[in-house]
Design a protein around this motif. Structure first.
Motif, mmCIF file in Angstrom:
data_model
loop_
_atom_site.group_PDB
_atom_site.id
_atom_site.type_symbol
_atom_site.label_atom_id
_atom_site.label_comp_id
_atom_site.label_asym_id
_atom_site.label_seq_id
_atom_site.Cartn_x
_atom_site.Cartn_y
_atom_site.Cartn_z
ATOM 1 N N PRO A 75 0.813 -1.232 0.000
ATOM 2 C CA PRO A 75 0.000 0.000 0.000
ATOM 3 C C PRO A 75 0.839 1.271 0.000
ATOM 4 N N GLN A 76 1.891 1.320 0.825
ATOM 5 C CA GLN A 76 2.764 2.498 0.849
ATOM 6 C C GLN A 76 3.527 2.652 -0.463
ATOM 7 N N LEU A 77 3.932 1.512 -1.064
ATOM 8 C CA LEU A 77 4.657 1.583 -2.334
ATOM 9 C C LEU A 77 3.763 2.117 -3.449
ATOM 10 N N ILE A 78 2.494 1.703 -3.452
ATOM 11 C CA ILE A 78 1.579 2.166 -4.499
ATOM 12 C C ILE A 78 1.384 3.675 -4.416
ATOM 13 N N MET A 128 4.540 5.330 -5.643
ATOM 14 C CA MET A 128 4.679 5.230 -7.098
ATOM 15 C C MET A 128 3.770 6.225 -7.822
ATOM 16 N N THR A 129 2.525 6.331 -7.374
ATOM 17 C CA THR A 129 1.608 7.250 -8.050
ATOM 18 C C THR A 129 2.025 8.706 -7.840
ATOM 19 N N LEU A 130 2.434 9.038 -6.630
ATOM 20 C CA LEU A 130 2.926 10.401 -6.390
ATOM 21 C C LEU A 130 4.200 10.661 -7.190
ATOM 22 N N ASN A 170 -2.750 10.786 -8.531
ATOM 23 C CA ASN A 170 -2.819 10.933 -7.074
ATOM 24 C C ASN A 170 -4.109 10.325 -6.513
ATOM 25 N N PHE A 171 -5.234 10.571 -7.187
ATOM 26 C CA PHE A 171 -6.506 10.012 -6.726
ATOM 27 C C PHE A 171 -6.519 8.489 -6.837
ATOM 28 N N VAL A 172 -5.985 7.973 -7.937
ATOM 29 C CA VAL A 172 -5.924 6.517 -8.100
ATOM 30 C C VAL A 172 -5.039 5.897 -7.024
ATOM 31 N N GLY A 173 -3.926 6.537 -6.714
ATOM 32 C CA GLY A 173 -3.051 6.023 -5.662
ATOM 33 C C GLY A 173 -3.742 5.983 -4.312
ATOM 34 N N ASP A 174 -4.481 7.038 -3.979
ATOM 35 C CA ASP A 174 -5.215 7.040 -2.709
ATOM 36 C C ASP A 174 -6.273 5.947 -2.676
ATOM 37 N N ARG A 201 -4.569 2.548 -2.304
ATOM 38 C CA ARG A 201 -4.055 2.393 -0.929
ATOM 39 C C ARG A 201 -5.171 1.975 0.016
ATOM 40 N N ASP A 202 -6.307 2.626 -0.085
ATOM 41 C CA ASP A 202 -7.432 2.272 0.792
ATOM 42 C C ASP A 202 -7.955 0.869 0.488
ATOM 43 N N ALA A 203 -7.923 0.477 -0.798
ATOM 44 C CA ALA A 203 -8.450 -0.836 -1.170
ATOM 45 C C ALA A 203 -7.525 -1.970 -0.742
ATOM 46 N N MET A 204 -6.210 -1.719 -0.734
ATOM 47 C CA MET A 204 -5.252 -2.779 -0.436
ATOM 48 C C MET A 204 -4.768 -2.784 0.999
#
Length: 222
Positions: free
Chosen positions: A137-140, A143-145, A206-210, A213-216
């Motif tokens: 989750p932190q890596l995703i 990566m997106t940021l 950024n939105f996809v990354g958030d 993160r919440d999903a995983m």
């Protein structure tokens, strides 16, 4: 020139550079961060000093200098794209590696890792099968940021004439036409769409990354 066609091809070029740089940087950061955090000792000290040195280097000025060097050597446009990917990769992994190291330092003391040691599971399997999935989750998010940041870096270099050269299209290259007062005043269709798409792309990643993160994140499902 066909502005719509250049917008599409510019987006493909910008996204490709950003995706390749982020993926390679993340792979390097995972390997370096896991080795540093899991083994500790002198290995950790040496790796962290290298990371500190890279973090002290101002990224944008170095990229401007490197792009100027490539420009002065008259590197072919096709190969210059790969050089830009390499430069962004070299200066893009240190922050993620520090984050990975911190997470590994915390997770290696947990009970499931102690159980893996008792069961005799090899070190590489402990790291990549039991530790790395717990920091995904932190890596995703990183990566997106990072992808949004690399898109901005590439657009900045192209805007300054040091990024993707003509005849290749890139969003920053299209915006560079706005430096001409006549184009800025009377032909906004040449550069406004590229600027809007840069903003939309960075926000979207950024939105996809958030959301990922919440999903995983297992903690968010409790």
């Amino acid at each position: 020139r066909d502005v719509f066609n250049r917008v599409l091809n510019g987006g493909k070029m910008t996204m490709t550079i950003g995706a390749v740089a982020v993926i390679v940087s993340t792979i390097i950061a995972i390997i370096v961060g896991c080795v540093s955090g899991y083994f500790g000792g002198k290995v950790d000290q040496i790796i962290m000093r290298i990371v500190d040195i890279l973090n002290c280097i101002p990224t944008l000025p170095i990229m401007l200098i490197a792009s100027s060097v490539l420009d002065s050597r008259q590197i072919d446009a096709q190969f210059r794209i790969y050089y830009l990917m390499l430069i962004m990769t070299v200066f893009g992994w240190s922050g993620i590696a520090r984050m990975v190291r911190g997470q590994i330092l915390y997770l290696r003391e947990q009970e499931f890792i102690v159980a893996c040691e008792v069961m005799g599971i090899p070190t590489w399997r402990r790291i990549f099968k039991h530790l790395v999935p717990n920091i995904m989750p932190q890596l995703i998010v990183s990566m997106t940021l990072g992808l949004g940041g690399i898109i901005l870096y590439e657009s900045t270099l192209s805007y300054l004439g040091l990024g993707i050269p003509l005849p290749y299209a890139a969003w920053g290259t299209m915006i560079s036409s706005s430096t001409d007062p006549v184009t800025m005043a009377y032909y906004p269709a040449l550069w406004v769409p590229a600027g809007i798409l840069i903003v939309v792309a960075v926000l979207a990643f950024n939105f996809v990354g958030d959301g990922l993160r919440d999903a995983m994140d297992p903690k968010s499902k409790r």
